[in-house]
Design an enzyme around this catalytic site. Structure first.
Site, mmCIF file in Angstrom:
data_model
loop_
_atom_site.group_PDB
_atom_site.id
_atom_site.type_symbol
_atom_site.label_atom_id
_atom_site.label_comp_id
_atom_site.label_asym_id
_atom_site.label_seq_id
_atom_site.Cartn_x
_atom_site.Cartn_y
_atom_site.Cartn_z
ATOM 1 C CD1 TRP A 119 -2.687 1.971 0.286
ATOM 2 C CD2 TRP A 119 -1.278 2.446 2.376
ATOM 3 N NE1 TRP A 119 -2.922 3.012 0.763
ATOM 4 C CE2 TRP A 119 -2.285 3.555 1.744
ATOM 5 C CE3 TRP A 119 -0.360 2.657 3.210
ATOM 6 C CZ2 TRP A 119 -1.935 4.822 2.419
ATOM 7 C CZ3 TRP A 119 -0.306 3.823 3.935
ATOM 8 C CH2 TRP A 119 -1.282 4.887 3.518
ATOM 9 C CD GLU A 163 -4.416 -1.504 2.176
ATOM 10 O OE1 GLU A 163 -3.255 -1.949 2.623
ATOM 11 O OE2 GLU A 163 -5.240 -0.906 2.942
ATOM 12 C CE LYS A 188 -6.192 6.050 3.111
ATOM 13 N NZ LYS A 188 -5.584 5.887 4.173
ATOM 14 C CG ASP A 199 -8.368 -0.942 4.612
ATOM 15 O OD1 ASP A 199 -9.115 -0.532 5.328
ATOM 16 O OD2 ASP A 199 -7.212 -0.629 5.297
ATOM 17 C CG HIS A 223 -8.358 1.851 2.235
ATOM 18 N ND1 HIS A 223 -7.201 1.527 1.707
ATOM 19 C CD2 HIS A 223 -8.100 2.443 3.520
ATOM 20 C CE1 HIS A 223 -6.436 1.680 2.806
ATOM 21 N NE2 HIS A 223 -6.970 2.262 4.013
ATOM 22 C CG HIS A 260 -5.386 -4.375 5.524
ATOM 23 N ND1 HIS A 260 -4.703 -3.322 5.198
ATOM 24 C CD2 HIS A 260 -4.797 -5.511 5.393
ATOM 25 C CE1 HIS A 260 -3.383 -3.944 4.944
ATOM 26 N NE2 HIS A 260 -3.478 -5.175 5.162
ATOM 27 C CG ASP A 306 -9.041 4.725 6.069
ATOM 28 O OD1 ASP A 306 -9.382 3.507 6.982
ATOM 29 O OD2 ASP A 306 -7.956 4.623 5.742
ATOM 30 C CG ASP A 349 -7.449 2.675 10.001
ATOM 31 O OD1 ASP A 349 -7.795 1.621 9.857
ATOM 32 O OD2 ASP A 349 -6.972 3.922 9.546
ATOM 33 C CG ASP A 382 -5.029 -1.631 8.425
ATOM 34 O OD1 ASP A 382 -4.449 -0.983 9.301
ATOM 35 O OD2 ASP A 382 -5.048 -0.971 7.232
#
Ligand code: RNT
Ligand code: ZN
Length: 417
Positions: free
Chosen positions: A185, A224, A226, A257, A260, A284, A292, A294, A324
């Site tokens: 990524w 990956e 995004k 992810d 993303h 992820h 995003d 997380d 993730d």
């Protein structure tokens, strides 16, 4: 929790699921094989061991909860603590900045297998297999662009880094007798309107071609995408379209992810399309709150639906389930345990779905019946099967992991000042 009661509840649940032809013992066996790839970077807010002053590259960890891991020993202790509270056998996902550099400055284009020898020994000792990631962020040459930078010298630096990471992952894969998942990524993008997108994407494509020129047998390469990064809101070089095209043409794995994509886009829906064109998927799994962000993965509709789609595609052996998130605002080991157990609960619910009956309704055009059973399935006694899974794995049942984490915080984390 009382073992006899867990057993009684499980037996009742098993009978109920048997009415749909679901064998809970087979489901428990599948759960035993279902490994998560735990992201090492939750333990220290994506700091790593290079002595980085700040996290750059469009990502951010917020919160300043005490007790973050400061070195490799603390990180390993935290991972071991977390896994002692998570049923099953799991993998560890490392980033390049977590190498053991022995206090030396080892630049990203100098990293080698020797910096991960300790991790490989630890892996052999604990049985936690290793996955790996190139690290494009938090470096003087990170800037807004890395593999797609117009300056060839900067591109070459990151190409060399990525090649070295693949060689390290190959060694991990060889030593553990199981391919290491090697994820790429890069944050490459732009804050504002960009007028030469084709140029950057051409650079990225050519950089990847160079990185992948060496063929390896013990790694699985993943890409990956995004939607955007912080400070890079207007343009992302490695968009979803870019990587799907690249992966389909070059037989690479796509990393999805869950933070993303556009907020209303279903990541679960992508599984059945992508698996027709790319060999495997890496996940992820995170919880995006408004962006995003997380946040720690929880047992929400998105995660359950993602797991259902994996099961409905019969793709458990083609989908690698990584986590993730990086929450620095709560006990970080607790975050691992919550996110991991939530993911496992989601997969368990998916495996317990009365799929044969649902598919029969669908084939017969009985859509009321399909929706009714989907609704009823939500309240089938999956939690009794979950408790049994925890009991058999010798990990705390239900909320009993909370005091274990509180104790670790008092006895270990509190001493890290
Ligand atoms: C960032 C990507 C990437 C990172 C880690 C640290 O948006 O999700 O996976 O979170 O590699
Ligand atoms: Zn990610």
């Amino acid at each position: 929790m009382n073992e006899t009661k867990i057993l009684q509840a499980y037996n009742l649940a098993a009978e109920r699921y048997a009415q749909f032809g679901i064998d809970t013992e087979a489901v428990l066996a599948a759960m035993q094989r279902f490994s998560l790839s735990l992201h090492c970077w939750q333990a220290d807010d994506v700091t790593g061991f290079e002595g980085a002053a700040e996290l750059t590259g469009g990502i951010q960890s917020t919160g300043n909860y005490p007790g973050k891991a400061r070195n490799v020993d603390e990180l390993r202790a935290d991972i071991e603590m977390a896994t002692s509270l998570i049923p099953g056998k799991h993998r560890l996902n490392l980033h390049e900045i977590y190498g053991e550099f022995g206090g030396q400055k080892v630049d990203r284009d100098q990293v080698g297998v020797e910096h991960f020898a300790g991790w490989m020994d630890w892996s052999a000792a604990t049985g936690m297999k290793l996955d790996f990631n190139t690290t494009s962020f938090s470096h003087p040459l990170s800037g807004d662009l890395s593999l797609s930078h117009p300056d060839k010298a900067i591109r070459d630096f990151w190409i060399e880094h990525s090649k070295r990471c693949r060689a390290i992952a190959e060694e991990m894969g060889k030593r553990q007798g199981d391919p290491s998942i090697l994820n790429i990524w890069v944050h490459d993008g732009s804050k504002d309107t960009t007028v030469n997108k084709l140029k950057y994407r051409t650079h990225l494509k050519e950089s990847l071609d160079e990185i992948f020129a060496t063929k390896y047998d013990n790694i699985k390469d993943c890409l990956e995408s995004k939607v955007f990064g912080i400070g890079l809101e207007s343009f992302t070089v490695g968009s979803n379209d870019f990587y799907i095209g690249y992966a389909a043409q070059n037989n690479k794995i796509i990393t999805l992810d869950t933070g993303h994509f556009h907020p209303t886009e279903s990541v679960a829906d992508k599984v059945s399309s992508l698996l027709l064109y790319v060999p495997e998927l890496m996940l992820h799994v995170t919880r995006a709150v408004r962006w995003d962000s997380d946040h720690v993965t929880t047992l929400n509709d998105e995660t359950i639906e993602l797991c259902r789609e994996i099961v409905r595609c019969d793709a458990l052996d083609k989908v690698h389930f990584g986590l993730d998130f990086f929450d620095g605002s709560i006990n970080r080991i607790g975050a691992y345990v919550i996110g991991s157990r939530a993911s496992q609960k989601a997969m368990l619910q998916a495996l317990l779905e009365p799929l044969a009956q649902l598919r029969q309704y669908e084939a017969e055009g009985k859509y009321f019946q399909r929706l009714a059973l989907l609704e009823e399935a939500k309240s089938l006694p999956w939690s009794a099967v979950w408790d049994m899974f925890c009991l058999r794995n010798g990990v705390p049942v239900g909320e009993e992991f909370i005091p274990a984490i509180e104790r670790y915080e008092r006895e270990v984390l509190a001493n890290r000042n």
